[in-house]
Design an enzyme around this catalytic site. Structure first.
Site, mmCIF file in Angstrom:
data_model
loop_
_atom_site.group_PDB
_atom_site.id
_atom_site.type_symbol
_atom_site.label_atom_id
_atom_site.label_comp_id
_atom_site.label_asym_id
_atom_site.label_seq_id
_atom_site.Cartn_x
_atom_site.Cartn_y
_atom_site.Cartn_z
ATOM 1 N N TYR A 1 -0.618 -0.448 10.395
ATOM 2 C CA TYR A 1 -1.036 -1.189 9.135
ATOM 3 C C TYR A 1 0.149 -0.759 8.275
ATOM 4 O O TYR A 1 0.513 -1.270 7.459
ATOM 5 C CB TYR A 1 -2.406 -0.782 8.634
ATOM 6 C CG TYR A 1 -2.896 -0.867 7.189
ATOM 7 C CD1 TYR A 1 -3.174 -2.272 6.740
ATOM 8 C CD2 TYR A 1 -2.786 0.155 6.619
ATOM 9 C CE1 TYR A 1 -3.394 -2.204 5.433
ATOM 10 C CE2 TYR A 1 -3.052 -0.123 4.968
ATOM 11 C CZ TYR A 1 -3.437 -1.505 4.440
ATOM 12 O OH TYR A 1 -3.761 -1.577 3.383
ATOM 13 N N LYS B 1 2.713 -2.771 5.926
ATOM 14 C CA LYS B 1 2.890 -2.450 4.458
ATOM 15 C C LYS B 1 4.200 -2.074 4.049
ATOM 16 O O LYS B 1 4.828 -2.422 2.978
ATOM 17 C CB LYS B 1 1.800 -1.561 3.895
ATOM 18 C CG LYS B 1 0.442 -1.971 4.087
ATOM 19 C CD LYS B 1 0.149 -3.369 3.211
ATOM 20 C CE LYS B 1 -1.250 -3.884 3.343
ATOM 21 N NZ LYS B 1 -1.490 -5.229 2.484
ATOM 22 N N SER C 1 0.845 -1.091 0.106
ATOM 23 C CA SER C 1 0.077 -0.052 -0.032
ATOM 24 C C SER C 1 1.033 1.351 -0.208
ATOM 25 O O SER C 1 1.925 1.185 0.470
ATOM 26 C CB SER C 1 -0.751 0.193 1.467
ATOM 27 O OG SER C 1 -1.351 1.218 1.551
HETATM 28 N N1 LIG Z 1 -8.818 -0.373 -1.299
HETATM 29 C C1 LIG Z 1 -7.700 0.238 -0.971
HETATM 30 O O1 LIG Z 1 -7.937 1.253 -0.991
HETATM 31 C C2 LIG Z 1 -6.283 -0.475 -0.950
HETATM 32 C C3 LIG Z 1 -5.433 0.694 -0.893
HETATM 33 C C4 LIG Z 1 -3.902 -0.034 -0.679
HETATM 34 C C5 LIG Z 1 -3.812 -1.337 -0.606
HETATM 35 N N2 LIG Z 1 -4.974 -2.239 -0.369
HETATM 36 C C6 LIG Z 1 -4.412 -3.641 -0.046
HETATM 37 O O2 LIG Z 1 -5.106 -4.287 -1.134
HETATM 38 C C7 LIG Z 1 -5.465 -5.798 -0.623
HETATM 39 C C8 LIG Z 1 -6.591 -6.062 -0.959
HETATM 40 O O3 LIG Z 1 -7.598 -5.210 -0.381
HETATM 41 P P1 LIG Z 1 -9.227 -5.033 -1.101
HETATM 42 O O4 LIG Z 1 -9.054 -3.138 -0.997
HETATM 43 O O5 LIG Z 1 -9.226 -5.677 -2.528
HETATM 44 O O6 LIG Z 1 -10.000 -5.562 0.207
HETATM 45 P P2 LIG Z 1 -11.403 -6.031 0.007
HETATM 46 O O7 LIG Z 1 -12.334 -5.673 -1.179
HETATM 47 O O8 LIG Z 1 -12.213 -5.861 1.219
HETATM 48 O O9 LIG Z 1 -11.069 -7.552 -0.238
HETATM 49 C C9 LIG Z 1 -10.498 -8.275 0.750
HETATM 50 C C10 LIG Z 1 -10.300 -9.949 0.373
HETATM 51 O O10 LIG Z 1 -9.662 -10.594 1.489
HETATM 52 C C11 LIG Z 1 -9.979 -11.600 2.095
HETATM 53 N N3 LIG Z 1 -9.776 -11.640 3.633
HETATM 54 C C12 LIG Z 1 -9.935 -10.685 4.457
HETATM 55 N N4 LIG Z 1 -9.418 -11.167 5.515
HETATM 56 C C13 LIG Z 1 -8.838 -12.375 5.263
HETATM 57 C C14 LIG Z 1 -7.920 -13.415 6.029
HETATM 58 N N5 LIG Z 1 -7.794 -13.106 7.235
HETATM 59 N N6 LIG Z 1 -7.709 -14.556 5.303
HETATM 60 C C15 LIG Z 1 -8.162 -14.837 4.020
HETATM 61 N N7 LIG Z 1 -8.761 -13.987 3.252
HETATM 62 C C16 LIG Z 1 -9.226 -12.473 3.940
HETATM 63 C C17 LIG Z 1 -11.760 -11.263 2.029
HETATM 64 O O11 LIG Z 1 -12.562 -11.991 2.017
HETATM 65 P P3 LIG Z 1 -13.097 -12.791 3.240
HETATM 66 O O12 LIG Z 1 -13.764 -11.641 4.104
HETATM 67 O O13 LIG Z 1 -14.252 -13.778 2.814
HETATM 68 O O14 LIG Z 1 -11.940 -13.602 3.950
HETATM 69 C C18 LIG Z 1 -11.543 -10.570 0.332
HETATM 70 O O15 LIG Z 1 -11.612 -11.722 -0.558
HETATM 71 C C19 LIG Z 1 -5.068 -5.482 0.802
HETATM 72 O O16 LIG Z 1 -3.753 -6.016 1.108
HETATM 73 C C20 LIG Z 1 -5.022 -4.244 1.188
HETATM 74 O O17 LIG Z 1 -4.228 -3.856 2.134
HETATM 75 C C21 LIG Z 1 -6.301 -1.723 -0.535
#
Ligand SMILES: NC(=O)c1ccc[n+]([C@@H]2O[C@H](COP(=O)([O-])OP(=O)(O)OC[C@H]3O[C@@H](n4cnc5c(N)ncnc54)[C@H](OP(=O)(O)O)[C@@H]3O)[C@@H](O)[C@H]2O)c1
Length: 254
Positions: A160, A164, A147
């Site tokens: 967090y 990262k 991130s």
């Molecule tokens: N969205 C942003 O703005 C953003 C920005 C920078 C970085 N990121 C990074 O991008 C990555 C993906 O995030 P996203 O934004 O796509 O989130 P998201 O839409 O909430 O999806 C998260 C995914 O991870 C799964 N998950 C959550 N906790 C888990 C666990 N303990 N074990 C296994 N699976 C788990 C969830 O499914 P279940 O709940 O069914 O397990 C879901 O499939 C993360 O590493 C996050 O830090 C996101």
């Protein structure tokens, strides 16, 4: 052949029932890969795998639930992938946790440890499970979804952001260690992306307006805009790239 062709490659994508992981699984399948959908909920993973198989043909995707905090579950994820597709060429460590918002001094030890375990140690586990076979074949691509939080200070999601930043260092260390075996390890650092994970941020109109004002592209990102970077790092297009962090953030960090 397209530089972005991943035909014949097998990719595990954690956290692929929604958001960035789901979009990445679809794009990897679009470019020819077999994909393994994983999250904590088998039903949600089954639904995504069925959708991918409907679009790209039977046996393109399988679904294996695994909680990233459970080492045995992660080993099962790797074992089931090998059973179904014979190997792992691409690992996308995408799932992560952030159970705490607030000042660093008030975070409970348990919350801090959960963040470090789920966002760093679990990546180390999963990577260690797939590296031996990659080393044997002399190739492999590991992508960690970090991130831009890992590049900046934060007074709200500090733990967090520490995790990262550590992911970026993990990629640098492992790139050093495994480069000689043809294994590449890179991070992607997304900016604000419209997913459930960041819902609290992008549903707050005032916060989004302020964010857009300071973002050169004047908007937040969509999951498929990170999936393109995942395909790039998984594919022959990036064979001379390792140990790096690819920032995909609409320009907000510049
Ligand atoms: N969205 C942003 O703005 C953003 C920005 C920078 C970085 N990121 C990074 O991008 C990555 C993906 O995030 P996203 O934004 O796509 O989130 P998201 O839409 O909430 O999806 C998260 C995914 O991870 C799964 N998950 C959550 N906790 C888990 C666990 N303990 N074990 C296994 N699976 C788990 C969830 O499914 P279940 O709940 O069914 O397990 C879901 O499939 C993360 O590493 C996050 O830090 C996101």
């Amino acid at each position: 052949m397209s530089l972005f062709d991943v035909t014949g490659k097998v990719a595990i994508i954690t956290g692929s029932s929604r958001g960035i992981g789901r979009a990445s699984a679809f794009e990897l399948a679009e470019h020819g890969a077999k994909v393994v959908i994983s999250s904590r909920k088998q039903d949600a993973c089954d639904a995504v795998a069925a959708e991918i198989n409907g679009k790209y043909g039977e046996n393109t995707a399988i679904a294996v639930a695994a909680n990233i905090s459970d080492k045995t579950g992660l080993q099962n994820l790797v074992d089931e992938t090998r059973k179904a597709f014979g190997k792992v060429d691409v690992l996308v460590c995408n799932a992560a946790s952030n159970p705490y918002y607030g000042p660093q001094e008030a975070i409970a030890d348990e919350q801090f440890r959960k963040i470090l375990d789920n966002n760093i140690v679990s990546n180390h586990w999963l990577i260690s499970m797939v590296v031996p076979e990659m080393r044997e074949r002399g190739e492999g691509s590991i992508v960690i979804v970090s991130s831009i939080g890992g590049l900046r200070g934060s007074s709200i999601i500090g733990a967090y952001c520490i995790s990262k930043a550590a992911d970026m260092q993990l990629a640098r260390n492992l790139a050093h260690e495994y480069g000689q075996h043809g294994i590449r390890v890179n991070c992607i650092a997304p900016g604000l992306i419209r997913t459930d994970f960041a819902r609290a941020l992008w549903e707050d109109e005032a916060a989004v307006a302020e964010r857009n004002r300071t973002t050169p592209l004047r908007r937040i990102g969509e999951p498929h805009e990170i999936a393109g970077a995942v395909v790039y790092l998984a594919s022959p297009a990036s064979t001379f790239m390792t140990g790096q962090t690819l920032v995909v953030d609409g320009g907000v960090t510049i």
